[in-house]
Design an enzyme around this catalytic site. Structure first.
Site, PDB file in Angstrom:
ATOM      1  N   GLY A  79       0.773  -1.237   0.000  1.00  0.00           N
ATOM      2  CA  GLY A  79       0.000   0.000   0.000  1.00  0.00           C
ATOM      3  C   GLY A  79       0.804   1.288   0.000  1.00  0.00           C
ATOM      4  O   GLY A  79       0.336   2.308   0.492  1.00  0.00           O
ATOM      5  N   THR A  80       1.998   1.267  -0.596  1.00  0.00           N
ATOM      6  CA  THR A  80       2.770   2.524  -0.608  1.00  0.00           C
ATOM      7  C   THR A  80       2.129   3.552  -1.541  1.00  0.00           C
ATOM      8  O   THR A  80       2.214   4.752  -1.285  1.00  0.00           O
ATOM      9  CB  THR A  80       4.247   2.296  -1.002  1.00  0.00           C
ATOM     10  N   ASN A  81       1.498   3.093  -2.607  1.00  0.00           N
ATOM     11  CA  ASN A  81       0.792   4.046  -3.481  1.00  0.00           C
ATOM     12  C   ASN A  81      -0.429   4.625  -2.773  1.00  0.00           C
ATOM     13  O   ASN A  81      -0.709   5.816  -2.878  1.00  0.00           O
ATOM     14  CB  ASN A  81       0.387   3.370  -4.801  1.00  0.00           C
ATOM     15  N   MET A 134      -3.802  -7.060  -6.940  1.00  0.00           N
ATOM     16  CA  MET A 134      -3.264  -8.146  -7.754  1.00  0.00           C
ATOM     17  C   MET A 134      -4.343  -9.093  -8.253  1.00  0.00           C
ATOM     18  O   MET A 134      -4.262 -10.306  -8.042  1.00  0.00           O
ATOM     19  CB  MET A 134      -2.238  -8.948  -6.942  1.00  0.00           C
ATOM     20  N   ILE A 180      -7.425  -9.391 -11.590  1.00  0.00           N
ATOM     21  CA  ILE A 180      -8.009  -8.713 -12.761  1.00  0.00           C
ATOM     22  C   ILE A 180      -9.521  -8.717 -12.634  1.00  0.00           C
ATOM     23  O   ILE A 180     -10.126  -9.729 -12.285  1.00  0.00           O
ATOM     24  CB  ILE A 180      -7.508  -9.373 -14.059  1.00  0.00           C
ATOM     25  N   LEU A 181     -10.130  -7.580 -12.893  1.00  0.00           N
ATOM     26  CA  LEU A 181     -11.583  -7.484 -12.803  1.00  0.00           C
ATOM     27  C   LEU A 181     -12.190  -7.490 -14.205  1.00  0.00           C
ATOM     28  O   LEU A 181     -11.594  -6.973 -15.147  1.00  0.00           O
ATOM     29  CB  LEU A 181     -11.969  -6.202 -12.058  1.00  0.00           C
ATOM     30  N   ASN A 201      -5.640   2.786 -12.469  1.00  0.00           N
ATOM     31  CA  ASN A 201      -4.642   1.805 -12.031  1.00  0.00           C
ATOM     32  C   ASN A 201      -3.260   2.400 -12.238  1.00  0.00           C
ATOM     33  O   ASN A 201      -3.084   3.268 -13.088  1.00  0.00           O
ATOM     34  CB  ASN A 201      -4.780   0.518 -12.859  1.00  0.00           C
ATOM     35  N   HIS A 223       0.635   1.210 -13.181  1.00  0.00           N
ATOM     36  CA  HIS A 223       1.438   0.085 -13.657  1.00  0.00           C
ATOM     37  C   HIS A 223       2.912   0.506 -13.634  1.00  0.00           C
ATOM     38  O   HIS A 223       3.246   1.587 -14.116  1.00  0.00           O
ATOM     39  CB  HIS A 223       1.005  -0.311 -15.079  1.00  0.00           C
TER      40      HIS A 223
HETATM   41  C1  GRF Z   1       3.293  -1.097  -7.476  1.00  0.00           C
HETATM   42  O1  GRF Z   1       4.519  -1.346  -8.103  1.00  0.00           O
HETATM   43  C2  GRF Z   1       2.221  -0.832  -8.506  1.00  0.00           C
HETATM   44  O2  GRF Z   1       2.712  -0.174  -9.628  1.00  0.00           O
HETATM   45  C3  GRF Z   1       1.774  -2.215  -8.861  1.00  0.00           C
HETATM   46  O3  GRF Z   1       1.853  -2.942  -7.656  1.00  0.00           O
HETATM   47  C4  GRF Z   1       2.780  -2.338  -6.766  1.00  0.00           C
HETATM   48  C5  GRF Z   1       2.026  -2.027  -5.509  1.00  0.00           C
HETATM   49  O4  GRF Z   1       2.775  -1.511  -4.478  1.00  0.00           O
HETATM   50  N1  GRF Z   1       0.498  -2.189  -9.524  1.00  0.00           N
HETATM   51  P1  GRF Z   1       2.073  -0.869  -3.215  1.00  0.00           P
HETATM   52  O5  GRF Z   1       1.123  -1.900  -2.633  1.00  0.00           O
HETATM   53  O6  GRF Z   1       1.368   0.390  -3.635  1.00  0.00           O
HETATM   54  O7  GRF Z   1       3.204  -0.586  -2.262  1.00  0.00           O
END
Ligand code: GRF
Length: 208
Positions: free
Chosen positions: A12-14, A90, A92-93, A107, A109
């Protein structure tokens, strides 16, 4: 104020980058719920730490992909979510979910789409393939989600240098720090400010 729902599976860093940008006032939005398909995802803890509703919805318990997606749709609708963010989700919907939130799912990527993307390209594999190919730049892409994996309209991309001695782990970290955590909040901010328009599958920014 824009109501956001997030889908997560991992660290969940994003998600954290978006929470931080909401808290510091850069994004005018509220995260109304975070949903994980993994019960132990650290992203759920991050949400809870910030007082955000955090739930695990099990695909196994749902019994089928269709039921699972219906549960997700129902949950997000009940929370009033207007934008869905896939943030390290992780799974696909199908069209079912995508149609329920048309042009309202984003999303991130970890590559410059259309390179190193599509089914099977997730996690470290994306960076391993980039290194195998010997590309000199890679990066990240934020896009709207359509029924085809990683093929929806591109919102923002940012390039990141690949260094000679990179391992997949080192490259993954640089792509996150230099690109992902920068462009995902930026894309959400633009959406929240109504500055994105989709014309023939091309995203235009209407603030410039
Ligand atoms: C990230 O590299 C994102 O681009 C990909 O999955 C990873 C998720 O990382 N879709 P986080 O859970 O946000 O740390």
């Amino acid at each position: 104020m824009l109501k956001i729902g997030a889908l997560v599976s991992g660290g969940g860093t994003n998600l954290q980058a978006i929470i931080d940008n909401i808290e510091n006032g850069s994004i005018n939005a509220e995260i109304v719920t975070v949903v994980s398909n993994k019960s132990k995802a650290y992203a759920l803890e991050r949400a809870e730490k910030h007082g955000i509703d955090a739930v695990f919805i099990s695909k196994k318990e749902a019994g089928s992909q269709e039921n699972y997606e219906d549960k997700l749709i129902e949950h997000f609708k009940s929370k009033g979510a207007e934008l869905i963010l896939m943030a390290g989700f992780m799974s696909i919907l199908s069209e079912r979910f995508v149609n329920a939130f048309e042009n309202r799912i984003m999303n991130i990527h970890p590559a410059l789409i259309p390179s190193f993307c599509g089914e099977g390209y997730y996690g470290l594999k994306v960076h391993e393939e980039a290194l195998k190919k010997g590309v000199k730049v890679t990066g990240a892409t934020v896009h709207f989600v359509t029924k085809e994996a990683d093929a929806g309209p591109i919102i923002i991309q940012k390039a990141v240098e690949v260094k000679d001695d990179d391992t997949a782990e080192v490259l993954q970290k640089r792509v996150m720090e230099e690109a992902e955590w920068v462009i995902y909040p930026e894309a959400v901010r633009l959406f929240a400010e109504n500055k994105l328009k989709i014309e023939n599958n091309i995203v235009r920014r209407i603030d410039r």
